[in-house]
Design a protein around this motif. Structure first.
Motif, PDB file in Angstrom:
ATOM      1  N   THR A   1       5.490  12.354  34.507  1.00  0.00           N
ATOM      2  CA  THR A   1       6.618  11.258  34.198  1.00  0.00           C
ATOM      3  C   THR A   1       7.797  12.146  33.567  1.00  0.00           C
TER       4      THR A   1
ATOM      5  N   ILE B   1      -7.565  11.540  33.989  1.00  0.00           N
ATOM      6  CA  ILE B   1      -6.114  11.528  34.281  1.00  0.00           C
ATOM      7  C   ILE B   1      -5.502  12.293  33.275  1.00  0.00           C
TER       8      ILE B   1
ATOM      9  N   ASP C   1       1.252   4.186  40.138  1.00  0.00           N
ATOM     10  CA  ASP C   1       0.323   4.840  39.420  1.00  0.00           C
ATOM     11  C   ASP C   1      -0.908   4.196  39.805  1.00  0.00           C
TER      12      ASP C   1
ATOM     13  N   VAL D   1      -1.701  13.039  32.209  1.00  0.00           N
ATOM     14  CA  VAL D   1      -0.180  12.647  32.124  1.00  0.00           C
ATOM     15  C   VAL D   1       0.531  13.886  31.740  1.00  0.00           C
TER      16      VAL D   1
ATOM     17  N   SER E   1      -1.716   0.267  27.091  1.00  0.00           N
ATOM     18  CA  SER E   1      -0.943   0.162  28.481  1.00  0.00           C
ATOM     19  C   SER E   1      -0.851  -1.325  28.767  1.00  0.00           C
TER      20      SER E   1
ATOM     21  N   ASN F   1      -0.450  12.805  36.582  1.00  0.00           N
ATOM     22  CA  ASN F   1       0.745  11.708  36.627  1.00  0.00           C
ATOM     23  C   ASN F   1       1.767  12.382  35.887  1.00  0.00           C
TER      24      ASN F   1
ATOM     25  N   PHE G   1       1.871   4.582  31.428  1.00  0.00           N
ATOM     26  CA  PHE G   1       0.807   4.489  32.680  1.00  0.00           C
ATOM     27  C   PHE G   1       0.336   2.821  32.820  1.00  0.00           C
ATOM     28  N   HIS G   2       0.178   2.343  34.002  1.00  0.00           N
ATOM     29  CA  HIS G   2       0.096   1.192  34.347  1.00  0.00           C
ATOM     30  C   HIS G   2      -1.345   0.827  34.053  1.00  0.00           C
TER      31      HIS G   2
END
Ligand SMILES: Nc1ncnc2c1ncn2[C@@H]1O[C@H](COP(=O)(O)OP(=O)(O)O)[C@@H](O)[C@H]1O
Ligand SMILES: N[C@@H](CC(=O)OP(=O)(O)O)C(=O)O
Length: 452
Positions: free
Chosen positions: A220, A273, A201, A275, A251, A218, A258-259
């Motif tokens: 997943t 971002i 990430d 996700v 997080s 991102n 998500f990191h």
């Protein structure tokens, strides 16, 4: 241009790769691709990163790693076979994997980092080969070619600003797809160092900032980020939009989707971002955006418990009158290279909360003994099963009475609360509980804010 990162669960087998390739090629904006290593195909499967850790351990112990190498190679062969890729295309990947023990490393920590990083490296190489095989113009780019430079420890690295200077000189042509391996960079001395676990990430965020992406997508294995971990709360509410700050708090405390460190490059570059789910890419997912673009509609956005903490509780009368008390404790921690997470204090008490994963039992003994000798507290207690429950929401700012709504359901469930910290961040309230109560605390608070 969009940077698109696929997590290990999204690249676990041929079918998952096909979904990822459909996503990449369905939007011409998706030009920069970041891969994780193949993840779990089913619940008791082993992630390639974990196989590579075993490979490194076998080499360090002088054992024959042949079987593990075969297991790792099988993962890539299975994916290649799904696409009917000629077997010889994988020879360079196999040679690279088998050749890892013959390289020289400054020490075993660097060896471990280099072995681990190859999960992403081989997957990125394979993705580029597959895209070419399917007729797309694709290029595999190493962190060395892109100039992703890191410092810190070999298995917990941090990116340095020079990376962004290097990325500003990185050029690519209009049509090509670039495939980068996630999870690692190079030290100034040229050795591989990885970010902490889940760190692909972070690579995605660095590239999104450095290459000025319009969005960092991102991908997943869930439809959205939910208001609580779906493994703890049944069918939690999806979050449509949230702020960088909210996501960082959540997080950090355990929203592993998500990191937390990946938020920093995105914040610095002001990159939104998104996700999303690789298995259902039509769903909008969750947007993580700057605070200024956000109007909270709920009081609480998410609730989460992190169970990887421990706490050192110290009691000493007139602690508040002793100059240098806290400094001396912190000096002892610093001497042992231990950082602390939180440090709530009262007039006679202080609790130092630490990441339990970062310290071993022997170090705990050493630190407690040194503090006992140096500070001579009236009471010293090591709490090994400490959890932190975080209740987060931009909507909590300037609201009164939220704390009552958090504590009431905990009291009803007889959950002990040894610590409350509401202050520095106005959008988060931190509740200390014991590990065994943590999941129940999340369910109780979730229920109060999202169901009632
Ligand atoms: N609040 C949350 N919302 C969504 N998923 C969450 C949340 N908290 C934890 N998770 C977990 O995070 C997982 C996705 O993260 P991870 O396995 O690291 O994905 P990837 O392999 O794509 O990097 C989900 O399958 C889910 O179990
Ligand atoms: N493969 C690495 C890095 C990573 O980000 O993986 P994932 O995307 O599967 O969380 C790990 O397992 O830690």
């Amino acid at each position: 241009m969009k940077v698109v990162k696929f997590g290990g669960s999204s690249l676990a087998n041929g079918e998952a790769f096909q979904n990822a390739i459909n996503i990449i090629t369905s939007d011409p904006q998706r030009r920069v691709i970041v891969t994780s290593a193949p993840g779990k195909r089913f619940a008791d499967d082993i992630k390639v990163t974990d196989l590579l850790i075993k490979y490194a351990q076998a080499v360090i112990a002088g054992q024959n790693p042949e079987k593990i190498v075969e297991q790792v190679l099988n993962r890539y062969q299975e994916i290649a076979a799904y696409f009917g890729l000629p077997a010889d295309k994988l020879i360079p990947l196999a040679e690279r994997l088998e050749g890892l023990p013959s390289h020289t490393y400054p020490n075993n920590n660097y060896l471990l980092a280099a072995f681990k990083a190859h999960g992403e490296r081989l997957n990125a190489q394979l993705m580029a080969i597959l895209l070419q095989h399917l007729g797309y113009e694709a290029r595999f780019v190493t962190p060395s070619e892109a100039g992703i430079i890191v410092t810190g420890t070999p298995n917990n690295a941090n990116v340095i600003p020079e990376t962004y200077v290097n990325l500003s000189h990185f050029t690519f042509n209009e049509n090509e797809l670039l495939v980068f391996p996630g999870f690692y960079g190079l030290t100034l001395a040229g050795h591989i160092a990885t970010f902490s676990r889940g760190g692909s990430d972070i690579t995605g965020a660095i590239l999104a900032r450095g290459l000025h992406a319009s969005t960092y997508e991102n991908f997943t294995d869930v439809d959205a980020i939910y208001s609580a971990n779906p493994q703890i709360v049944d069918h939690p509410q999806p979050i449509t939009t949230m702020t960088y700050r909210e996501m960082r708090e959540l997080s950090y405390a355990g929203f592993s989707v998500f990191h937390d460190e990946a938020l920093i490059p995105a914040i610095q570059g002001n990159i939104p971002i998104n996700v999303r789910n690789t298995n259902d890419p039509e769903k909008p997912g969750t947007m993580i955006v700057p605070d200024k673009d956000f109007q909270p509609s709920d009081i609480v956005t998410g609730v989460v418990s992190g169970k990887h903490f421990a706490a050192l509780y110290l009691h000493k009368y007139l602690l508040n009158k002793q100059a240098g008390f806290t400094l001396r404790i912190l000096e002892i921690l610093a001497k042992h290279n231990v950082s602390y997470e939180h440090m709530p204090s009262g007039i006679d008490d202080i609790t130092i909360i630490l990441d339990r994963n970062a310290i071993n039992d022997q170090l705990i003994d050493t630190i407690c003994n040194e503090i006992q000798e140096e500070i001579n507290p009236d009471r010293l207690e090591w709490i090994d099963n400490y959890a932190i429950t975080m209740v987060v929401g931009e909507g909590m700012r300037n609201r009164t009475g939220v704390i009552d709504d958090i504590l009431m359901p905990l009291a009803e469930k007889h959950i002990a609360v040894p610590m409350i910290n509401q202050g520095a961040s106005r959008i988060a309230i931190m509740i200390g509980t014991y590990n065994e109560d943590a999941d129940e605390a999340v369910r109780a608070i979730y229920h109060r804010f999202f169901v009632n």
